[in-house]
Scaffold this motif. Structure first.
Motif, PDB file in Angstrom:
ATOM      1  N   GLY A  55     -31.399  46.003  77.268  1.00  0.00           N
ATOM      2  CA  GLY A  55     -32.600  46.681  77.031  1.00  0.00           C
ATOM      3  C   GLY A  55     -32.726  47.782  78.328  1.00  0.00           C
ATOM      4  O   GLY A  55     -32.973  49.041  78.149  1.00  0.00           O
ATOM      5  N   ILE A 363     -35.588  41.785  62.870  1.00  0.00           N
ATOM      6  CA  ILE A 363     -34.561  42.778  63.661  1.00  0.00           C
ATOM      7  C   ILE A 363     -34.393  44.257  62.503  1.00  0.00           C
ATOM      8  O   ILE A 363     -33.397  44.910  62.955  1.00  0.00           O
ATOM      9  CB  ILE A 363     -33.055  41.858  63.208  1.00  0.00           C
ATOM     10  CG1 ILE A 363     -32.227  42.336  64.274  1.00  0.00           C
ATOM     11  CG2 ILE A 363     -32.445  41.503  61.767  1.00  0.00           C
ATOM     12  CD1 ILE A 363     -31.295  41.498  64.578  1.00  0.00           C
ATOM     13  N   THR A 366     -35.018  46.355  65.164  1.00  0.00           N
ATOM     14  CA  THR A 366     -33.947  46.638  66.147  1.00  0.00           C
ATOM     15  C   THR A 366     -32.877  47.612  65.382  1.00  0.00           C
ATOM     16  O   THR A 366     -32.449  48.325  65.997  1.00  0.00           O
ATOM     17  CB  THR A 366     -33.281  45.451  66.329  1.00  0.00           C
ATOM     18  OG1 THR A 366     -34.074  44.392  66.406  1.00  0.00           O
ATOM     19  CG2 THR A 366     -32.267  45.474  67.426  1.00  0.00           C
ATOM     20  N   HIS A 370     -31.770  51.319  66.769  1.00  0.00           N
ATOM     21  CA  HIS A 370     -30.407  51.853  67.161  1.00  0.00           C
ATOM     22  C   HIS A 370     -30.203  53.045  66.329  1.00  0.00           C
ATOM     23  O   HIS A 370     -28.959  53.489  66.878  1.00  0.00           O
ATOM     24  CB  HIS A 370     -29.348  50.427  66.760  1.00  0.00           C
ATOM     25  CG  HIS A 370     -29.514  49.554  67.793  1.00  0.00           C
ATOM     26  ND1 HIS A 370     -30.396  48.639  67.972  1.00  0.00           N
ATOM     27  CD2 HIS A 370     -28.671  49.605  68.791  1.00  0.00           C
ATOM     28  CE1 HIS A 370     -30.191  48.050  68.861  1.00  0.00           C
ATOM     29  NE2 HIS A 370     -29.298  48.318  69.530  1.00  0.00           N
ATOM     30  N   SER A 420     -26.321  48.660  61.984  1.00  0.00           N
ATOM     31  CA  SER A 420     -27.728  48.869  61.782  1.00  0.00           C
ATOM     32  C   SER A 420     -28.109  48.574  60.267  1.00  0.00           C
ATOM     33  O   SER A 420     -29.240  47.946  60.084  1.00  0.00           O
ATOM     34  CB  SER A 420     -28.285  50.298  62.114  1.00  0.00           C
ATOM     35  OG  SER A 420     -28.442  51.150  61.195  1.00  0.00           O
ATOM     36  N   ARG A 433     -36.162  39.415  65.308  1.00  0.00           N
ATOM     37  CA  ARG A 433     -35.254  40.141  66.376  1.00  0.00           C
ATOM     38  C   ARG A 433     -35.556  39.190  67.966  1.00  0.00           C
ATOM     39  O   ARG A 433     -36.338  38.284  67.615  1.00  0.00           O
ATOM     40  CB  ARG A 433     -36.046  41.584  66.769  1.00  0.00           C
ATOM     41  CG  ARG A 433     -37.544  41.470  67.145  1.00  0.00           C
ATOM     42  CD  ARG A 433     -37.908  42.863  67.098  1.00  0.00           C
ATOM     43  NE  ARG A 433     -37.504  43.719  68.455  1.00  0.00           N
ATOM     44  CZ  ARG A 433     -38.453  44.650  68.998  1.00  0.00           C
ATOM     45  NH1 ARG A 433     -39.450  45.065  68.320  1.00  0.00           N
ATOM     46  NH2 ARG A 433     -37.985  45.220  70.212  1.00  0.00           N
ATOM     47  N   ARG A 434     -34.901  39.545  68.924  1.00  0.00           N
ATOM     48  CA  ARG A 434     -35.288  38.849  70.022  1.00  0.00           C
ATOM     49  C   ARG A 434     -35.030  37.333  70.256  1.00  0.00           C
ATOM     50  O   ARG A 434     -35.652  36.664  70.761  1.00  0.00           O
ATOM     51  CB  ARG A 434     -36.633  38.903  70.664  1.00  0.00           C
ATOM     52  CG  ARG A 434     -36.928  40.561  70.618  1.00  0.00           C
ATOM     53  CD  ARG A 434     -38.175  40.496  71.711  1.00  0.00           C
ATOM     54  NE  ARG A 434     -39.043  41.681  71.784  1.00  0.00           N
ATOM     55  CZ  ARG A 434     -40.057  42.086  70.869  1.00  0.00           C
ATOM     56  NH1 ARG A 434     -40.497  41.200  69.962  1.00  0.00           N
ATOM     57  NH2 ARG A 434     -40.664  43.177  70.961  1.00  0.00           N
TER      58      ARG A 434
END
Ligand code: HAS
Length: 543
Positions: A55, A363, A366, A370, A420, A433-434
């Motif tokens: 990141g 996500i 995310t 992207h 994606s 996410r993460r």
């Protein structure tokens, strides 16, 4: 032409950006492999460390360094060569940013700053990490100042004329960056550094996150606007056409200036401690900031159509066949534009207050970024670097390099579509996410995510191959391509376009509106946060 000396400064920034692309891309490959569940990181690396490398290098370093390099070249090309003083200021900025980058990188690599690119409390890093990032920001302010000085000089020398579009846009972006980074500067100086040095025991997490997002959403437009500079000014020339309307382009940029900052609360919809009324007000403002992107889409379609008709295109979509598909200067940014249609639509879903409940921290988000920053913006930057580097160092973008660039763009499109889409779909099924791979104790819902995670790994691996091609191309164009001349394409405005109204050149006017909207959107939420803060002197009230 960009003067050789200015070119060196621009190139220095761009080379650092591409080192970040390679290392950050490698970290990205590790991410998707770990999340697929088929691969484990070596014991000396942890998941959040790798995620932070990914990141920070791609979201903060690639972007800031490329933008500073590109804008320096753009201002020099359209406002004229920098004076020695301006260039020295530009270099001071570069070295400060680079020293800061090395300091911050050292902390991340030694696992003392695994706090992600958003780095707000309660995750805590070594103070050197924060100081390093602060230097990167201050460095970019200083180089941005050099660009603004060159622009002001042009204005003085050409009183009453409408300013060169590309330089105008670079200065708007610098101003936006400066005002936005004030939020994160306050967070870093008054909260994170004293806290990580142990000078204060606790910091207010809500305030830290609010100051971060005051900066964090404007940050995405700081990334986007240089891509728009290429779309508005470079692409029309590459396709042999003209800019549809300079006034429309300048208005779009001024709208970004006033609307990019006061929308940060849309990242905090689920956060307690902020009155829903202010979240709603910033939702409305977010829908306003969509407008200049819609104007940009309109302008691009108009440019393509005008050129297509000139070449004899018939029917509603006849122009499509007339575009220069084999020219990487066009193809890569164009793929970026196409990706921005679903990317922007996903952003509108995110911004829709109630719908955000479904996607927040999944996500899906995310997947959204992207498509936006990692495709619309990144592919435009790559497609630009492939002609800009040879322009600056007196080499040629050869036919073969152009074909390799197109291959990289197509690989990117394929890899990103796979990755994606899987991210968006898994996000709708609730995948967070993460987070590293987990079966969540055999949960049925988590089992549904696994096939999407494997799909992401396939897409991510294709993206990594594209990154290898891109890195090879940058080395070739930087040091081995044949000597020659490569154009820095800057289009003219279409005949018949209206004259730019003086109000659009009035930075003071737009600056005042910008500050007024920010004060309106943020004063009460910040007062509320401070008044209700559990941290600090008891019973302290601002109001
Ligand atoms: Fe976003 C989260 C809302 C745009 C980046 N966004 C993120 C994060 C990032 C990011 C990095 O409201 C994650 C932050 C984190 O780590 O937590 N975003 C929006 C909205 C927009 C938007 C409303 N985002 C961007 C851009 C980014 C970016 C641009 C990077 C560059 N975003 C959100 C929200 C969240 C969020 C919430 C928080 C989510 C959460 O819960 O955490 C708008 O600006 C989008 C407007 C765009 C359009 C598209 C216009 C299309 C154009 C292309 C034309 C194409 C042509 C080609 C001409 C309306 C201009 C045509 C050819 C053919 C053949 C068809």
């Amino acid at each position: 032409f960009v003067d050789k000396k200015d070119g060196k400064l621009a190139l220095a920034y761009i080379y650092v950006a591409f080192i970040a692309v390679f290392l950050g891309g490698t970290a990205g490959l590790l991410q998707v492999l770990v999340r697929s569940g088929k691969f484990e990181l070596p014991s000396f690396l942890n998941y959040y460390q790798v995620l932070t490398v990914h990141g920070v290098l791609l979201g903060l370093v690639l972007t800031t360094f490329f933008i500073m390099g590109f804008q320096t070249a753009a201002v020099s090309r359209t406002s004229g060569t920098f004076t020695n003083k301006q260039r020295t200021i530009g270099w001071v900025g570069f070295w400060l940013a680079t020293i800061g980058l090395v300091a911050a990188a050292a902390m991340v690599l030694t696992n003392q700053a695994s706090v992600l690119y958003t780095f707000y409390a309660p995750l805590k890093a070594h103070w050197v990490f924060y100081l390093g990032l602060a230097l990167v920001v201050v460095g970019s302010w200083i180089t941005g100042l050099a660009q603004a000085m060159r622009f002001v000089q042009w204005r003085k020398e050409h009183k009453g004329q409408s300013t060169p579009l590309l330089s105008f846009m670079a200065v708007v972006n610098n101003l936006l960056w400066f005002i936005a980074t004030l939020g994160v500067a306050i967070e870093v100086l008054f909260q994170l550094i004293p806290w990580s040095m142990g000078l204060v025991e606790r910091v207010d997490v809500l305030l830290s996150r609010t100051l971060f997002w005051y900066f964090g959403h404007a940050l995405v437009y700081f990334w986007l606007l240089p891509a728009y500079m290429v779309w508005y000014v470079v692409i029309p020339k590459v396709i042999g056409g003209k800019i549809f309307s300079e006034s429309l382009a300048k208005l779009a940029f001024m709208l970004f200036l006033i609307l990019s900052v006061p929308v940060g609360l849309h990242h905090q919809f689920t956060e307690p401690g902020i009155d829903p009324l202010w979240k709603f007000i910033q939702t409305v403002l977010t829908f306003f900031v969509v407008v200049p992107s819609l104007m940009t889409a309109f302008s691009m379609f108009a440019t393509f159509e005008m050129r297509g008709r000139e070449l004899g295109a018939k029917g509603v979509f006849g122009w499509f066949k007339k575009l220069p598909w084999s020219d990487s200067r066009f193809l890569l940014p164009f793929i970026g534009m196409v990706a921005f249609i679903p990317g922007g639509a996903g952003g509108i879903v995110n911004a829709s207050y109630q719908m955000n409940e479904l996607v927040h921290n999944t996500i899906w988000v995310t997947g959204h970024f992207h498509l936006t920053v990692a495709t619309a913006v990144a592919l435009t930057f790559f497609g630009t670097a492939f002609w800009l580097i040879p322009h600056l160092n007196g080499r040629k973008l050869t036919k073969r390099a152009n074909s390799m660039a197109n291959c990289a763009g197509i690989l990117w499109a394929i890899g990103m579509t796979i990755m994606s889409s899987a991210m968006h779909l898994a996000g709708l099924l609730g995948a967070p996410r993460r987070s590293a791979y987990s079966e969540y104790g055999g949960s049925e819902q988590a089992a549904e995510w696994i096939s999407y995670q494997i799909t992401q790994a396939i897409g991510g691996s294709i993206l990594f191959i594209a990154i290898l091609v891109i890195t090879g191309l940058i080395i070739y164009l930087g040091f081995f391509a044949p000597k020659g001349e490569e154009e820095f394409p800057v289009a003219e405005v279409a005949p018949g376009a209206e004259k730019v109204p003086a109000a659009l050149e009035n930075f003071k006017l737009w600056g005042i509106i910008m500050i007024a909207v920010i004060i309106f959107a943020y004063t009460i939420p910040i007062i509320d946060i401070i008044n209700n803060s559990p941290v600090g002197s008891k019973g302290f009230k601002l109001w």
